[in-house]
Design a protein around this motif. Structure first.
Motif, mmCIF file in Angstrom:
data_model
loop_
_atom_site.group_PDB
_atom_site.id
_atom_site.type_symbol
_atom_site.label_atom_id
_atom_site.label_comp_id
_atom_site.label_asym_id
_atom_site.label_seq_id
_atom_site.Cartn_x
_atom_site.Cartn_y
_atom_site.Cartn_z
ATOM 1 N N LEU A 35 0.854 -1.184 0.000
ATOM 2 C CA LEU A 35 0.000 0.000 0.000
ATOM 3 C C LEU A 35 0.893 1.239 0.000
ATOM 4 O O LEU A 35 1.698 1.422 0.910
ATOM 5 N N LYS A 36 0.759 2.070 -1.020
ATOM 6 C CA LYS A 36 1.383 3.398 -1.013
ATOM 7 C C LYS A 36 0.318 4.373 -0.552
ATOM 8 O O LYS A 36 -0.760 4.467 -1.154
ATOM 9 N N VAL A 37 0.589 5.123 0.505
ATOM 10 C CA VAL A 37 -0.426 6.008 1.050
ATOM 11 C C VAL A 37 0.220 7.283 1.573
ATOM 12 O O VAL A 37 1.323 7.256 2.121
ATOM 13 N N ASP A 38 -0.459 8.405 1.365
ATOM 14 C CA ASP A 38 -0.001 9.680 1.905
ATOM 15 C C ASP A 38 -0.441 9.808 3.357
ATOM 16 O O ASP A 38 -1.315 9.071 3.837
ATOM 17 N N SER A 39 0.117 10.794 4.037
ATOM 18 C CA SER A 39 -0.160 10.947 5.468
ATOM 19 C C SER A 39 -1.415 11.762 5.744
ATOM 20 O O SER A 39 -1.928 11.741 6.865
ATOM 21 N N ASP A 40 -1.934 12.494 4.751
ATOM 22 C CA ASP A 40 -3.093 13.369 4.977
ATOM 23 C C ASP A 40 -4.389 12.690 4.535
ATOM 24 O O ASP A 40 -5.182 13.259 3.786
ATOM 25 N N VAL A 41 -4.589 11.467 4.989
ATOM 26 C CA VAL A 41 -5.787 10.709 4.616
ATOM 27 C C VAL A 41 -6.416 10.092 5.851
ATOM 28 O O VAL A 41 -5.797 9.989 6.918
ATOM 29 N N PHE A 42 -7.664 9.666 5.702
ATOM 30 C CA PHE A 42 -8.314 8.733 6.619
ATOM 31 C C PHE A 42 -8.311 7.382 5.922
ATOM 32 O O PHE A 42 -8.763 7.267 4.776
ATOM 33 N N LEU A 43 -7.821 6.356 6.590
ATOM 34 C CA LEU A 43 -7.726 5.019 6.001
ATOM 35 C C LEU A 43 -8.501 4.029 6.852
ATOM 36 O O LEU A 43 -8.467 4.089 8.088
ATOM 37 N N ARG A 71 -12.073 15.456 -0.006
ATOM 38 C CA ARG A 71 -12.563 15.338 1.355
ATOM 39 C C ARG A 71 -14.074 15.079 1.405
ATOM 40 O O ARG A 71 -14.850 15.607 0.614
ATOM 41 N N ARG A 72 -14.467 14.278 2.374
ATOM 42 C CA ARG A 72 -15.874 14.070 2.714
ATOM 43 C C ARG A 72 -15.981 14.154 4.229
ATOM 44 O O ARG A 72 -15.147 13.586 4.951
ATOM 45 N N ASN A 73 -16.960 14.875 4.705
ATOM 46 C CA ASN A 73 -17.124 15.002 6.147
ATOM 47 C C ASN A 73 -17.387 13.635 6.777
ATOM 48 O O ASN A 73 -18.056 12.780 6.191
ATOM 49 N N TYR A 74 -16.894 13.474 7.992
ATOM 50 C CA TYR A 74 -16.969 12.179 8.663
ATOM 51 C C TYR A 74 -18.407 11.772 8.938
ATOM 52 O O TYR A 74 -19.228 12.548 9.413
ATOM 53 N N ASP A 75 -18.710 10.540 8.616
ATOM 54 C CA ASP A 75 -19.969 9.889 8.949
ATOM 55 C C ASP A 75 -19.651 8.455 9.354
ATOM 56 O O ASP A 75 -19.023 7.707 8.591
ATOM 57 N N HIS A 76 -20.083 8.075 10.532
ATOM 58 C CA HIS A 76 -19.677 6.784 11.099
ATOM 59 C C HIS A 76 -19.992 5.622 10.157
ATOM 60 O O HIS A 76 -19.108 4.827 9.815
ATOM 61 N N CYS A 77 -21.209 5.517 9.725
ATOM 62 C CA CYS A 77 -21.601 4.375 8.893
ATOM 63 C C CYS A 77 -20.968 4.448 7.507
ATOM 64 O O CYS A 77 -20.498 3.430 6.977
ATOM 65 N N GLY A 90 -7.557 14.267 2.353
ATOM 66 C CA GLY A 90 -7.800 15.609 2.869
ATOM 67 C C GLY A 90 -8.104 15.662 4.350
ATOM 68 O O GLY A 90 -8.750 16.602 4.821
ATOM 69 N N PHE A 91 -7.632 14.683 5.138
ATOM 70 C CA PHE A 91 -7.815 14.683 6.589
ATOM 71 C C PHE A 91 -6.497 14.977 7.282
ATOM 72 O O PHE A 91 -5.507 14.279 7.063
ATOM 73 N N GLN A 92 -6.492 16.001 8.119
ATOM 74 C CA GLN A 92 -5.325 16.292 8.925
ATOM 75 C C GLN A 92 -5.272 15.339 10.119
ATOM 76 O O GLN A 92 -6.294 14.792 10.549
ATOM 77 N N HIS A 93 -4.075 15.159 10.655
ATOM 78 C CA HIS A 93 -3.905 14.146 11.705
ATOM 79 C C HIS A 93 -4.714 14.475 12.958
ATOM 80 O O HIS A 93 -5.190 13.571 13.645
ATOM 81 N N GLN A 94 -4.905 15.764 13.267
ATOM 82 C CA GLN A 94 -5.704 16.112 14.446
ATOM 83 C C GLN A 94 -7.152 15.655 14.268
ATOM 84 O O GLN A 94 -7.788 15.198 15.225
ATOM 85 N N GLU A 95 -7.672 15.766 13.037
ATOM 86 C CA GLU A 95 -9.040 15.333 12.765
ATOM 87 C C GLU A 95 -9.167 13.821 12.880
ATOM 88 O O GLU A 95 -10.148 13.303 13.435
ATOM 89 N N VAL A 96 -8.191 13.102 12.344
ATOM 90 C CA VAL A 96 -8.215 11.643 12.438
ATOM 91 C C VAL A 96 -8.186 11.214 13.903
ATOM 92 O O VAL A 96 -8.940 10.318 14.322
ATOM 93 N N GLN A 97 -7.342 11.850 14.679
ATOM 94 C CA GLN A 97 -7.249 11.519 16.105
ATOM 95 C C GLN A 97 -8.567 11.775 16.816
ATOM 96 O O GLN A 97 -8.973 11.005 17.705
ATOM 97 N N GLN A 98 -9.279 12.805 16.410
ATOM 98 C CA GLN A 98 -10.540 13.168 17.062
ATOM 99 C C GLN A 98 -11.659 12.178 16.744
ATOM 100 O O GLN A 98 -12.444 11.815 17.622
ATOM 101 N N ILE A 99 -11.734 11.727 15.489
ATOM 102 C CA ILE A 99 -12.866 10.862 15.096
ATOM 103 C C ILE A 99 -12.580 9.388 15.305
ATOM 104 O O ILE A 99 -13.508 8.567 15.274
#
Length: 342
Positions: free
Chosen positions: A185-193, A303-309, A319-328
């Protein structure tokens, strides 16, 4: 009366001489400011040589590959140990100064034990910092690597234009130290995976190995960006065609280990360009391999706003910063049993 007339004429002559002297001095002063002293104007021959030198100078976006870039921080043993060969090798592209970013990724989607049914190995790939920050960051990176053992630092300047080199050197590491990895997997750091969905719904660990396999968000017959100053600007002298071959978007794509080795081989003869995802597409075209479509809408390049389901049915969102990933992340880890099935 005659004496007054001579005095007037003398005053005019002296004034004229003084003005001429001032003009001469000012001219010499301006010349000294704009040109080196004691040098005559350049001849046409010198201008010709300068133009010839500029014509031979490599384009600033031309990459030197293949090249022997050293691994400055390295972990040859990463894929060894009591566990079996890795099912998935994560190559996460980060910058040297991204210490906090890497720590959040380790605690969230980059956690190697997140999918218990398979073996996952993670490496952060980075280059060298700008010289003005090198001394301060060197000790910090060495301390981080001693604690976590997951940095792969390569000996070239870490810039956006060198991202292709980062990917290729990550594949070189895989070829040398982890050739039995089933997928890369090649992946950038500014993502939600979402590694669980990636493994269980895209890679299917219980099924047979997929050989010439690469998937992600597929761009088909896209046009090179010709506007100077644009992030994805492609000069015609580096790529003259009107269309790119099919390729998977750079924020994240996954490929079989066998195809990764084939891409690395063909990359030795395909001219490297600074857009790494397009370059991988050029290598695929050379190999006669087409990207495999993923489940529709599971690799989101915007980017897409976070939705649990919704996020439980995605592989990646860019398009997710690490602070956002940590929060959700704590909410994402909770059970998705209440989510409707598709």
């Amino acid at each position: 009366m005659k004496l007054m007339k001579w005095n007037l004429m003398l005053g005019v002559l002296l004034s004229t001489a003084l003005v001429a002297l001032l003009v001469l001095l000012l001219s010499q002063l301006l010349t000294s400011w704009t040109a080196p002293a004691h040098l005559s104007p350049p001849s046409p021959r010198i201008f010709s040589k300068k133009f010839e030198w500029q014509a031979r100078t490599p384009h600033p976006l031309v990459l030197r590959y293949p090249e022997s870039y050293p691994f400055l921080l390295n972990h040859p043993e990463k894929c060894e140990g009591p566990r079996s060969a890795p099912f998935l090798l994560m190559l996460v592209m980060t910058q040297p100064q991204d210490v906090g970013v890497r720590q959040v990724i380790r605690q969230t989607w980059g956690n190697e034990s997140l999918v218990s049914s398979v073996v996952i190995c993670r490496l952060f790939v980075l280059g060298l910092p700008q010289p003005s920050f090198a001394q301060e960051l060197r000790a910090l990176l060495e301390e981080e690597d001693r604690e976590h053992g997951d940095l792969l630092q390569v000996g070239f300047l870490d810039t956006y234009a060198n991202l292709t080199l980062k990917v290729l050197m990550g594949l070189e590491w895989m070829a040398q130290y982890c050739p039995t990895a089933q997928y890369v997997l090649k992946v950038d750091s500014d993502v939600f995976l979402n590694p669980r969905y990636l493994v269980q719904q895209v890679l299917w660990p219980s099924g047979p190995p997929q050989l010439d396999f690469i998937t992600g968000h597929i761009y088909r017959t896209s046009n090179p960006e010709r506007r100077r100053g644009h992030k994805w600007y492609m000069p015609p002298e580096l790529y003259s065609h009107d269309k790119y071959p099919d390729y998977c978007g750079g924020p994240g794509y996954v490929l079989s280990g066998s195809l990764a080795l084939r891409i690395l081989t063909v990359a030795q003869r395909v001219k490297a360009i600074h857009l790494e995802d397009v370059f991988v597409g050029l290598c695929l075209k050379e190999l006669g391999v087409k990207p495999t479509p993923s489940p529709p809408g599971t690799f989101l390049m915007f980017r897409r706003n976070y939705d649990h389901c919704a996020f439980h049915r995605l592989v990646l969102v860019h398009g997710f910063q690490h602070q956002e990933v940590q929060q959700i992340w704590p909410d994402f880890l909770t059970s998705n049993g209440a989510c409707p099935t598709v």
